[in-house]
Design a protein around this motif. Structure first.
Motif, PDB file in Angstrom:
ATOM      1  N   UNK A  23       0.822  -1.209   0.000  1.00  0.00           N
ATOM      2  CA  UNK A  23       0.000   0.000   0.000  1.00  0.00           C
ATOM      3  C   UNK A  23       0.860   1.265   0.000  1.00  0.00           C
ATOM      4  N   UNK A  24       1.878   1.275  -0.867  1.00  0.00           N
ATOM      5  CA  UNK A  24       2.655   2.486  -1.055  1.00  0.00           C
ATOM      6  C   UNK A  24       3.617   2.834   0.061  1.00  0.00           C
ATOM      7  N   UNK A  25       3.951   1.856   0.892  1.00  0.00           N
ATOM      8  CA  UNK A  25       4.950   2.144   1.940  1.00  0.00           C
ATOM      9  C   UNK A  25       5.714   0.875   2.259  1.00  0.00           C
ATOM     10  N   UNK A  26       6.860   1.050   2.904  1.00  0.00           N
ATOM     11  CA  UNK A  26       7.660  -0.108   3.314  1.00  0.00           C
ATOM     12  C   UNK A  26       7.284  -0.489   4.740  1.00  0.00           C
ATOM     13  N   UNK A  27       7.125  -1.811   4.942  1.00  0.00           N
ATOM     14  CA  UNK A  27       6.792  -2.315   6.276  1.00  0.00           C
ATOM     15  C   UNK A  27       7.876  -3.316   6.672  1.00  0.00           C
ATOM     16  N   UNK A  28       8.345  -3.207   7.921  1.00  0.00           N
ATOM     17  CA  UNK A  28       9.359  -4.142   8.419  1.00  0.00           C
ATOM     18  C   UNK A  28       8.673  -5.323   9.086  1.00  0.00           C
ATOM     19  N   UNK A  29       9.001  -6.539   8.625  1.00  0.00           N
ATOM     20  CA  UNK A  29       8.421  -7.748   9.222  1.00  0.00           C
ATOM     21  C   UNK A  29       9.507  -8.449  10.033  1.00  0.00           C
ATOM     22  N   UNK A  30       9.179  -8.814  11.259  1.00  0.00           N
ATOM     23  CA  UNK A  30      10.123  -9.537  12.112  1.00  0.00           C
ATOM     24  C   UNK A  30       9.509 -10.880  12.449  1.00  0.00           C
ATOM     25  N   UNK A  31      10.046 -11.935  11.838  1.00  0.00           N
ATOM     26  CA  UNK A  31       9.499 -13.265  12.055  1.00  0.00           C
ATOM     27  C   UNK A  31      10.396 -14.011  13.034  1.00  0.00           C
ATOM     28  N   UNK A  32       9.898 -14.189  14.260  1.00  0.00           N
ATOM     29  CA  UNK A  32      10.717 -14.836  15.283  1.00  0.00           C
ATOM     30  C   UNK A  32      10.242 -16.248  15.554  1.00  0.00           C
ATOM     31  N   UNK A  40       6.206  -3.486  11.836  1.00  0.00           N
ATOM     32  CA  UNK A  40       6.193  -2.040  12.098  1.00  0.00           C
ATOM     33  C   UNK A  40       6.448  -1.333  10.773  1.00  0.00           C
ATOM     34  N   UNK A  41       5.963  -0.099  10.645  1.00  0.00           N
ATOM     35  CA  UNK A  41       6.347   0.708   9.490  1.00  0.00           C
ATOM     36  C   UNK A  41       7.872   0.757   9.447  1.00  0.00           C
ATOM     37  N   UNK A  42       8.454   0.609   8.262  1.00  0.00           N
ATOM     38  CA  UNK A  42       9.912   0.499   8.131  1.00  0.00           C
ATOM     39  C   UNK A  42      10.625   1.811   8.439  1.00  0.00           C
TER      40      UNK A  42
END
Lengths: 107, 850
Positions: A23-32, A40-42
């Motif tokens: 959706x037009x933005x970078x999102x940080x994914x943390x897969x633990x 979180x928003x990147x």
């Protein structure tokens, strides 16, 4: 709320962050893995630079944080709150994983 | 906005006016007030102290201290580009230059000062300007385009700053001073003369004892200065910097009283003589004194704010009184270090001790009381490293133990009795006492102290000193300061190193499970992760990103590049010993052109390529590897570079082949991971052109072989290396370096440079000599074989990364690149023909600030 698929569950690396474009933005994914998956928003609120996914994942007092690569502030994975500077907050993004894919909340 | 909130108006948006607003918003007081800032300049507050950095390539936006968006987020109204021309104190209204009016309940004047232009005939001619605002900067820059020479009238602090600006613009620069010396307010004649020599050596012409009588048309330049002694000076442009005068013209419009030398007269709470009107900064006159430095202005801002908040019942207590300020200052003028403390000019009957070191270009002077044991003032030119120590002695009024002269001989300053008044953080004026009080109130970490006292949150240079004071405070409470690495490990780095070595531990999970403290998630933190990764690398030297070790690496190691402020990376290929073939030089240029990388020669005789996007790194490395390069480890806590002079290959004086030795050493130790970065140098003779004595390992040639120097340090706290062994042949030299480095790697604390490590060793240099030269611990062979293991397992981390698919995958920014835009939206500008970031730190959005 619309959900967007970013990849297959098997493609998501474990134990580190990776960014996804949704959706037009970078999102940080943390897969633990066992410890859950967070997003979180990147954008690093302290600098405005898009790179939280590149940060180290840390445990402090039993809570999980990502440590911003630039100036080392810690943002809590569950809420986006900043440990060092309470006026800063990373934007939390909803994420879910099922057998069909990894899904992020759209705009 | 509801009308029930009191309205606070701040006139002036300079450094002090902005500091007032910043402090107000830090205390969240804007929620209980209507706050309006009116500024005559069109720009939001900027750093006037750093004006000349604009001519060094900084953008105007780099000077900004805030943004209009930040004010909007705070909820503070901002009216820029309009001056206040009058105060109607009966109606409590301001009159603005555009004819409008603004009401106020409380008014703060922070109008600052303007550059004084002496009444010389011809001063209004084209090409005559002042140096005070960003508009002046642009005017000077424009005028310099059609000028070859420039004159600054005024040889004080600001005049020399202005001269620096003209010099940076490439003009032949002159400074004209009315007094017989430069900086007559701060310096005595000797210090002034030394400063003059140093500045003249930079090609700036200084004319002292000159009274300018008239400015007329010139012959060899556009303007001609006629001096009282009959001499003439032609120039194309002229900058007046003959002092500052407070902007106090609003006093003409109401009952504001002025001080003897101008400025709005204020009391100890910064209140003027008109009710509800305050003045702070350079427009305020306290006891007929004007404080022309920014720190006292910040202090006034704090006091005025406290008084206003208290009087409006939105704060429980005010912030104390203004009782004058210390005008001590330390600065760099055209690269020359100058500092003045207290009454730095002394007087004819003041006792003093002075040190003039002509060859080194250093002059130091202490003014003393009659008994000769308390400092009343000090002057330092050419070396200001003692400034902190002397300032503390002056401010505390402590008696000097022993000889005052010994204080001036560097390095032998007697240990100071610790006082709570000692200034620990000079950026934010935080004393030892404030830090100890905060610790007593429950602060226990550096982060806590940064938050509640601001100490160490400025330039950060005092972090180590602040930590020491915190430890003292904790010890006083009976809290044991532990040597534990972090909250996950009770052990020190040295203990963990030995545990990993003895037990053969090679991964973080095992280390945490076996020797870590109880935890919920088992991931560690950004202290123990990189420390563990460094230990594994020193012991086994596997690829730093393989086998999940990528998760442990700090910012730069994580992506094998140096992260820059805009999120891009810089790339430094290895150029061993600084020797490079023309073909390789061309290859680097070609890669830099292909990716439009900003290119700069580093201090370590290498080439740094800036502005690489994360996802472009593998291709850039491939291009460099194809041209015969390998990683330079500029990102690692590891060997960076071995600097060399050209040695006996070409040099008339060289007695050994320093380039060959540098290349040999660099190729041997490249890839060695250590507690901190390692720098080395090899000089081919005693002239020491490679500056080896400022390095962790320094090698200097003599006609008998090599001399080895160890544990030197450049950077923030320079330390000369110590001579460790003399007259070594090549094999002996390498043998000793192997042992010293491996002993350091095994025993140092996390992120401890060799200089600090040596000083922390029980027994210091003598002990180290016993261990290495006499093998007192019987570990010599073990150290050698450990080093050989590291050397044998070397790999180019870039090459392995691009050739191994799972490693290469790390450098994709997005998991779904097909959905992402082609490249990140980053703003760049071109400066001097190269691409650099438009540095505009985006403020946090509403969602990101609570």
């Amino acid at each position: 709320m619309s959900w967007e698929k970013v990849c297959d569950p098997s493609a998501l690396p474990v134990g580190k962050g990776i960014a996804a474009w949704v959706a037009g933005r970078a999102v940080a994914i943390f897969n633990l893995g066992q410890q859950g998956v967070y997003a979180l928003d990147n954008r690093d609120p302290a600098s405005g630079v898009s790179l939280l996914a590149r940060g180290q994942i840390c445990e402090l007092a039993g809570e999980l944080y990502v440590c911003s690569p630039l100036y080392k502030q810690h943002y809590r994975l569950t809420t986006g709150e900043c440990l060092e500077e309470p006026q800063l907050k990373a934007t939390k993004v909803d994420i879910r994983i099922d057998e069909t894919g990894v899904w992020l909340a759209g705009a | 906005m509801s009308n029930t909130k009191p309205k606070l108006v701040i006139v002036g948006n300079g450094m002090v006016g902005h500091s007032f607003v910043e402090q107000l918003c830090e205390q969240r007081l804007q929620q209980q007030l209507e706050v309006l800032v009116i500024g005559a300049e069109k720009r939001v507050a900027y750093d006037r102290v750093q004006l000349s950095s604009y001519f060094n390539g900084a953008a105007l936006d780099d000077l900004a201290m805030t943004t209009a968006e930040q004010y909007a987020e705070w909820g503070v109204s901002l009216k820029l580009g309009v001056a206040v021309v009058g105060i109607d104190s009966d109606a409590k209204q301001l009159l603005l230059a555009d004819g409008s009016r603004e009401n106020y309940d409380k008014l703060v004047l922070a109008t600052g000062s303007y550059g004084f232009v002496p009444p010389i005939n011809g001063r209004e001619r084209d090409g005559c300007m002042v140096y005070r605002t960003t508009d002046d900067l642009l005017a000077i820059e424009a005028a310099a385009k059609n000028a070859k020479t420039g004159v600054v009238i005024g040889g004080g602090l600001l005049g020399l700053e202005a001269a620096n600006a003209l010099k940076l613009l490439g003009l032949k620069t002159h400074v004209v001073e009315f007094a017989p010396q430069l900086m007559p307010v701060q310096l005595d004649a000797k210090a002034g003369a030394l400063l003059q020599d140093k500045i003249a050596a930079l090609g700036v012409e200084i004319h002292t004892s000159k009274v300018t009588q008239e400015i007329v048309d010139g012959e060899t330049g556009r303007l001609r200065l006629k001096f009282a002694d009959g001499e003439l000076l032609d120039t194309d442009m002229l900058v007046f910097s003959a002092g500052i005068r407070p902007y106090d013209n609003l006093a003409e419009t109401c009952a504001l009283e002025k001080g003897a030398r101008g400025g709005y007269a204020v009391d100890n709470f910064c209140q003027t003589t008109v009710a509800d009107v305050y003045a702070i900064g350079e427009c305020a006159s306290w006891q007929d004194r004007i404080f022309g430095l920014v720190a006292p202005g910040y202090q006034m801002a704090k006091i005025a704010l406290g008084h206003i908040a208290h009087s409006l019942d939105i704060a429980e207590q005010h912030s104390g009184d203004f009782l004058g300020a210390d005008m001590s200052t330390k600065l760099k003028l055209m690269g020359v270090d100058v500092a003045a403390i207290g009454n730095s000019r002394g007087s004819d009957d003041t006792r003093f001790v002075e040190l003039m070191d002509e060859p080194a270009g250093i002059y130091k002077k202490l003014w003393l009381n009659d008994a000769g044991n308390v400092i009343t003032g000090a002057l330092l030119v050419g070396d200001t490293s003692d400034y902190g120590t002397l300032l503390n002695l002056y401010l505390s009024g402590h008696k000097i133990e022993g000889s005052a002269a010994a204080l001036l001989l560097s390095g032998d300053a007697p240990a100071l009795p610790k006082s709570n008044n000692d200034l620990i953080c000079s950026c934010h004026q935080v004393s030892r006492g404030s830090i100890l009080n905060a610790v007593a109130d429950g602060a226990a970490s550096l982060g806590d102290i940064k938050r509640c006292t601001k100490a160490a949150s400025g330039c950060g240079g005092c972090s180590a000193s602040v930590q020491k004071v915190i430890n003292e405070g904790l010890a006083a409470q009976g809290v044991e300061v532990s040597k534990a690495l972090c909250s996950h490990f009770e052990y020190s780095r040295q203990e963990l190193f030995h545990l990993c070595q003895v037990e053969g531990i090679k991964d973080f999970a095992t280390l945490l499970a076996k020797y870590g403290k109880s935890h919920v998630h088992g991931v560690g933190c950004n202290t123990c992760q990189p420390a563990a990764a460094s230990i594994f690398a020193s012991l086994y030297n596997g690829h730093v990103l393989s086998e999940s070790r990528d998760q442990l690496q700090d910012t730069n190691d994580a992506f094998l590049g140096n992260l820059q402020k805009d999120g891009t990376y810089s790339v430094v290929p290895r150029i061993a010993g600084g020797e490079i073939t023309p073909d390789k030089l061309i290859a680097i240029g070609e890669v830099a052109k292909r990716y439009d990388l900003y290119t700069k020669i580093t201090g370590g005789q290498r080439i740094d390529l800036f502005g690489a996007q994360l996802s472009d790194l593998p291709e850039i490395w491939e291009s460099l590897i194809d041209a015969g390069f390998e990683t330079g480890h500029a990102y690692g806590k590891s060997l960076r570079t071995v600097k060399s002079c050209v040695g006996n290959t070409w040099c008339r004086y060289g007695v050994q082949n320093s380039v060959g030795m540098a290349i040999e050493l660099e190729n041997r130790y490249k890839g060695l991971r250590s507690p901190h970065k390692l720098k080395m140098a090899v000089s081919g003779c005693t002239r020491e052109c490679a500056e080896a004595q400022g390095k962790d390992i320094g090698v200097i040639a003599t006609d008998k072989g090599w001399n080895l120097y160890i544990c030197g340090n450049g950077g923030m706290k320079p330390r000369h290396a110590d001579l460790f062994a003399s007259d070594l042949n090549d094999a002996e030299l390498v043998d000793l370096i192997d042992k010293v480095l491996m002993f350091y790697v095994r025993t140092a604390d996390k992120l401890q440079r060799t200089s600090v490590w040596l000083e922390s060793l029980d027994g210091g240099l003598d002990y180290l000599k016993q261990v290495i030269l006499e093998d007192s611990l019987g570990i010599g062979d073990e150290l050698l074989s450990q080093m050989q293991t590291v050397v044998d397992n070397y790999q180019c981390e870039w090459k392995t990364s691009v050739e191994t698919p799972e490693l290469r995958a790390r450098f994709s920014e997005f998991i779904n690149p097909q959905a992402a835009p082609e490249c990140a939206v980053l703003q760049y500008q071109r400066v001097r023909g190269q691409r650099i970031p438009v540095i505009n730190v985006a403020p946090a959005t509403e969602e990101e600030t609570l």
